[in-house]
Design an enzyme around this catalytic site. Structure first.
Site, PDB file in Angstrom:
ATOM      1  N   ARG A 239      -6.579  -0.495   4.089  1.00 31.60           N
ATOM      2  CA  ARG A 239      -6.420   0.335   5.276  1.00 31.60           C
ATOM      3  C   ARG A 239      -5.265   1.300   5.021  1.00 31.60           C
ATOM      4  O   ARG A 239      -4.255   0.925   4.422  1.00 31.60           O
ATOM      5  CB  ARG A 239      -6.116  -0.519   6.510  1.00 31.60           C
ATOM      6  CG  ARG A 239      -7.345  -1.165   7.127  1.00 31.60           C
ATOM      7  CD  ARG A 239      -8.288  -0.130   7.768  1.00 31.60           C
ATOM      8  NE  ARG A 239      -9.443  -0.736   8.396  1.00 31.60           N
ATOM      9  CZ  ARG A 239     -10.625  -0.944   7.810  1.00 31.60           C
ATOM     10  NH1 ARG A 239     -10.802  -0.590   6.543  1.00 31.60           N
ATOM     11  NH2 ARG A 239     -11.628  -1.478   8.476  1.00 31.60           N
ATOM     12  N   GLU A 268      -6.786   8.846   9.578  1.00 30.52           N
ATOM     13  CA  GLU A 268      -8.095   9.393   9.193  1.00 30.52           C
ATOM     14  C   GLU A 268      -8.672  10.224  10.326  1.00 30.52           C
ATOM     15  O   GLU A 268      -8.524   9.848  11.483  1.00 30.52           O
ATOM     16  CB  GLU A 268      -9.031   8.234   8.833  1.00 30.52           C
ATOM     17  CG  GLU A 268      -8.527   7.508   7.608  1.00 30.52           C
ATOM     18  CD  GLU A 268      -9.413   6.348   7.176  1.00 30.52           C
ATOM     19  OE1 GLU A 268     -10.515   6.192   7.714  1.00 30.52           O
ATOM     20  OE2 GLU A 268      -8.989   5.607   6.288  1.00 30.52           O
ATOM     21  N   HIS A 286     -12.979   7.327   2.370  1.00 32.71           N
ATOM     22  CA  HIS A 286     -13.272   5.997   2.930  1.00 32.71           C
ATOM     23  C   HIS A 286     -14.733   5.590   2.670  1.00 32.71           C
ATOM     24  O   HIS A 286     -15.510   5.368   3.602  1.00 32.71           O
ATOM     25  CB  HIS A 286     -12.965   5.970   4.447  1.00 32.71           C
ATOM     26  CG  HIS A 286     -12.716   4.587   4.976  1.00 32.71           C
ATOM     27  ND1 HIS A 286     -11.854   4.317   6.002  1.00 32.71           N
ATOM     28  CD2 HIS A 286     -13.224   3.380   4.600  1.00 32.71           C
ATOM     29  CE1 HIS A 286     -11.845   3.017   6.254  1.00 32.71           C
ATOM     30  NE2 HIS A 286     -12.667   2.424   5.405  1.00 32.71           N
TER      31      HIS A 286
HETATM   32  C1  GLV Z   1     -14.474  -0.605   5.928  1.00 33.13           C
HETATM   33  O1  GLV Z   1     -13.403  -0.112   5.766  1.00 33.13           O
HETATM   34  C2  GLV Z   1     -14.661  -1.886   6.549  1.00 33.13           C
HETATM   35  O2  GLV Z   1     -13.707  -2.474   7.082  1.00 33.13           O
HETATM   36  O3  GLV Z   1     -15.806  -2.368   6.549  1.00 33.13           O
END
Ligand code: GLV
Length: 326
Positions: A239, A268, A286
């Site tokens: 994250r 983000e 991401h």
């Molecule tokens: C993506 O970042 C997730 O947490 O699935």
């Protein structure tokens, strides 16, 4: 009898839609842009369940707007978008999608690791812009991967997947987590538990696999960069807020580390501006779990959790099942 109502903030994939459509009267948000918050609050107000993405916050405000809501299913393994205690207070079951994206995410951590070490993105830009001057001896020289030391922060399913792949590159694997894994797992993965300072000091690659918690926010900041090798690379597929982006930009500028490859960001979809112009950074949008197979499995898992609850069963991936006495 009328079916329970679901809001899905994305059209999902056909396999997941088939499950939802069978059990629910579903409203899908289909415009290409993300659902605006005001629209989400308006549309969820009369729903029995919500299928959402990690970009949508399920918080006190949303829960108070939706008195009939019984389930919030995020199509993600990370659930920092969901206020689970607030869900429990509102008797809403919160679910996520663990297990199905581990290998895909571990693959992508490796994609970033290899790409930053070998300066692939810089080279690609040369080719596209016609600026490659032709072969030269000291051109785009990067760092070796084979035989180096990989430090894994967070040794859950994804971290362990990253470790497993490291064996093929004859790497020494160090890991840190709140607790040690069993001796059997350490032996199988040839991974050594070390304190985090030692991990920072000895690793050539530091790869992050922790959830976002108050204790992991800015885990990687100036202090960590001071300890890391000047030749080290940072990989983040966890994250964004786990890394202090301002401190990262300074560390790169001061050559405290050799480079960073990021898939996630503090705010983000914004990127810390000082990182954008840097050649020693790879910026991915991401996409660590973004394969057709895995994203389909994630969506199906969310739909399956929703269907289970409304069929009177315990949703298999509920985060607050015990708290709700399910
Ligand atoms: C993506 O970042 C997730 O947490 O699935």
């Amino acid at each position: 009898m009328s079916k329970p109502k679901v809001l899905s903030t994305r059209p999902l994939f056909p396999a997941a839609r088939a499950i939802l459509d069978q059990h629910f009267d579903v409203e899908y948000w289909t415009p290409p842009e993300r659902i605006p918050r005001a629209e989400l609050l308006k549309r969820v107000a009369d729903k029995d369940a919500l299928v959402c993405l990690l970009t949508e916050k399920v918080d006190e405000e949303l829960l108070a707007t939706a008195p009939k809501l019984r389930l919030a299913a995020t199509v993600s393994v990370g659930y920092d978008n969901i206020d689970v205690p607030a869900c429990t207070r509102h008797k809403v079951v919160a679910t996520h999608t663990p297990g199905v994206l581990d290998e895909t995410t571990a693959d992508f951590a490796w994609t970033l690791l290899m790409a930053i070490a070998r300066r692939l993105v810089e080279g690609d830009a040369w080719m596209r812009t016609g600026t490659w001057p032709g072969w030269d001896l000291d051109q785009l020289v990067g760092g070796d991967v084979w035989g180096k030391t990989l430090g894994i922060v967070g040794f859950g399913r994804i971290g362990r997947g990253v470790a497993r792949r490291a064996q093929g590159f004859h790497m020494r694997v160090l890991y840190n987590d709140q607790a040690r894994v069993s001796a059997d797992v350490e032996r199988e993965l040839r991974a050594e538990f070390v304190d985090i300072d030692r991990l920072f000091r000895e690793s050539d690659f530091v790869s992050l696999h922790v959830p976002l918690l108050p204790s992991t926010r800015h885990l990687i900041s100036t202090e960590a960069f001071e300890k890391m090798k000047r030749t080290a690379y940072l990989i983040n597929t966890s994250r964004g807020p786990v890394v202090d982006e301002a401190a990262l930009a300074v560390a790169l500028e001061q050559k405290k580390i050799a480079g960073a490859a990021l898939d996630v960001y503090e705010q983000e979809p914004k990127v810390y501006p000082a990182l954008v112009a840097r050649k020693d950074v790879i910026l991915a949008p991401h996409i660590a779990s973004a394969t057709v197979e895995t994203r389909t499995k994630m969506a199906v898992m969310a739909a399956t959790n929703a269907a289970a609850l409304f069929e009177g069963r315990r949703p298999p991936n509920a985060l607050n099942a015990d708290a709700l006495g399910l």
